[in-house]
Design an enzyme around this catalytic site. Structure first.
Site, PDB file in Angstrom:
ATOM      1  N   ASP A   1      29.566   6.351 -25.807  1.00 34.37           N
ATOM      2  CA  ASP A   1      30.476   5.293 -25.382  1.00 34.37           C
ATOM      3  C   ASP A   1      31.578   4.935 -26.368  1.00 34.37           C
ATOM      4  OD1 ASP A   1      29.117   4.007 -27.410  1.00 34.37           O
ATOM      5  OD2 ASP A   1      27.988   2.672 -26.107  1.00 34.37           O
TER       6      ASP A   1
ATOM      7  N   GLU B   1      32.887  -0.345 -25.262  1.00 32.18           N
ATOM      8  CA  GLU B   1      31.944   0.718 -24.934  1.00 32.18           C
ATOM      9  C   GLU B   1      31.638   0.832 -23.443  1.00 32.18           C
ATOM     10  OE1 GLU B   1      31.355  -0.287 -29.255  1.00 32.18           O
ATOM     11  OE2 GLU B   1      31.585  -1.453 -27.404  1.00 32.18           O
TER      12      GLU B   1
ATOM     13  N   ARG C   1      31.687  -6.455 -32.077  1.00 32.52           N
ATOM     14  CA  ARG C   1      32.911  -7.244 -32.026  1.00 32.52           C
ATOM     15  C   ARG C   1      32.668  -8.606 -31.384  1.00 32.52           C
ATOM     16  NH1 ARG C   1      34.836  -2.043 -31.064  1.00 32.52           N
ATOM     17  NH2 ARG C   1      36.611  -1.387 -32.343  1.00 32.52           N
TER      18      ARG C   1
ATOM     19  N   HIS D   1      27.164  -4.442 -42.821  1.00 34.41           N
ATOM     20  CA  HIS D   1      28.263  -3.606 -42.326  1.00 34.41           C
ATOM     21  C   HIS D   1      29.495  -3.794 -43.193  1.00 34.41           C
ATOM     22  CE1 HIS D   1      31.143  -1.880 -39.415  1.00 34.41           C
ATOM     23  NE2 HIS D   1      30.103  -1.332 -38.844  1.00 34.41           N
TER      24      HIS D   1
END
Length: 386
Positions: free
Chosen positions: A99, A135, A214, A245
């Protein structure tokens, strides 16, 4: 009979984890198949970690990653780059995975060149085009372009049938991530990161956390981290380990909320091999990742998904995963329940993983060999209840 030239296209670490075992399986058939590997390097460093682990050197590397890149940047650079790659390599079949923006762009490039396309991990849906973003639409658009749909589960197959995808183009394979996991997790794996070693030697029940989506940036992540702090305050027998991250928007909130918190072990993003082995040592996993929803249940780890929707409902149905969203109360209560209620913990940890048996890549390659006339034998599809 002329060899079949099969090009795999991927660009991020999650794709590489799931596609590298497929590349290795394609290489087991040199009399029939000529594998070609093209990467966009939508993610650079994290992609390279996985390529090294599986000892795969791409035939084509677009190296498109730049700092602060946007979806527009990735799309344009990858599409133009893949136009040249496909013109040069002349594949008979292009395989994309999942995706990502690389997935959709690879599909579009194959379509423009009128080359057959196979979609690995096809048919996952949430029904909300903005969750996960981008995605969900990358999957749907790729599904509209694909000739062959390698669905990981029967639920994914049904999603495709509801969209009027021809039944004979869909093949249920299981998920290739289980193939990768089975070759990566080792009983005697040695960690080199002193932060991880300290956490593992603490004698605490370990909560492994990852966040990057996000839609969770900002206040949702803040709520999740505050919930984790409350859990640790209530449970001195527990600790959390958190590979953070690289996104600065994630790191800013982590530093503000967790940097000074006792029994929270912050570390850098991890290569796939140590991360998979760390999962194997964890007691509970909190994540907004997609792939971890498949991997952790295979290791018997209860997963709380920090999202309101999931394109992987099979694990929710099986009981290995709970959707909590990113709200403070839900994350706190569900995590505390897993720490306090042994029967509840066992009900999640011991549920059957519906995502695969480690033979997905064999099924995909077997299907390809059959459809392109190299064998009369079609492999049996994956059945999650086997």
């Amino acid at each position: 009979m002329k060899k079949l030239r099969v090009m795999t296209v991927f660009g991020t670490r999650p794709e590489a984890i799931k596609m590298c075992p497929l590349v290795l399986e394609l290489r087991k058939h040199p009399d029939c198949i000529e594998p070609v590997v093209a990467v966009t390097a939508q993610h650079r460093e994290m992609l390279d970690q996985v390529l090294r682990l599986f000892a795969i050197e791409p035939d084509y590397d677009l190296n498109i990653m730049t700092s602060n890149q946007t979806l527009y940047d990735i799309t344009v650079k990858a599409l133009l780059g893949l136009k040249e790659v496909i013109a040069n390599a002349q594949p008979d079949l292009v395989l994309v995975h999942g995706d990502t923006t690389t997935t959709f762009v690879g599909s579009l490039a194959a379509y423009y060149a009128q080359i057959k396309l196979g979609h690995v991990e096809a048919g996952l849906r949430t029904g909300n085009k903005f969750s996960p973003y981008p995605e969900e639409m990358n999957r749907k658009l790729t599904g509209s372009l694909a000739d062959f749909h390698f669905a990981p589960t029967a639920v994914s197959r049904e999603n495709l049938l509801k969209e009027n995808v021809p039944e004979d183009s869909i093949f249920v394979t299981g998920n290739t991530v289980i193939d990768a996991l089975n070759t990566t997790v080792q009983k005697d794996f040695v960690f080199t990161d002193p932060v991880i070693t300290k956490a593992l030697n603490s004698g605490k029940r370990l909560i492994l956390m990852t966040t990057h989506r996000r839609e969770n940036l900002g206040e949702p992540m803040r709520q999740v981290y505050r919930a984790l702090k409350t859990v640790l305050e209530r449970h001195p027998e527990a600790a959390a380990i958190f590979p953070v991250h690289k996104n600065p928007k994630v790191r800013e909130v982590v530093q503000a909320e967790l940097a000074a918190t006792d029994r929270v072990y912050l570390t850098e993003p991890m290569d796939y091999e140590p991360f998979a082995n760390l999962m194997n040592h964890a007691d509970i996993v909190l994540t907004d990742s997609g792939g971890i929803q498949e991997e952790a249940p295979a290791l018997g780890k209860p997963v709380l998904v920090l999202r309101n929707t999931t394109e992987r409902p099979e694990a929710v149905t099986a009981g290995t995963v709970r959707l909590t969203g990113a709200g403070y109360d839900a994350v706190k209560e569900e995590t505390c329940r897993l720490l306090e209620d042994a029967a509840y913990y066992r009900s999640m940890a011991e549920a059957v993983n519906p995502y695969g048996d480690g033979h997905a890549c064999e099924r995909i390659v077997g299907f390809i060999l059959n459809r392109f006339g190299f064998t009369d034998e079609m492999p049996k599809p994956f059945c999650g209840t086997d």
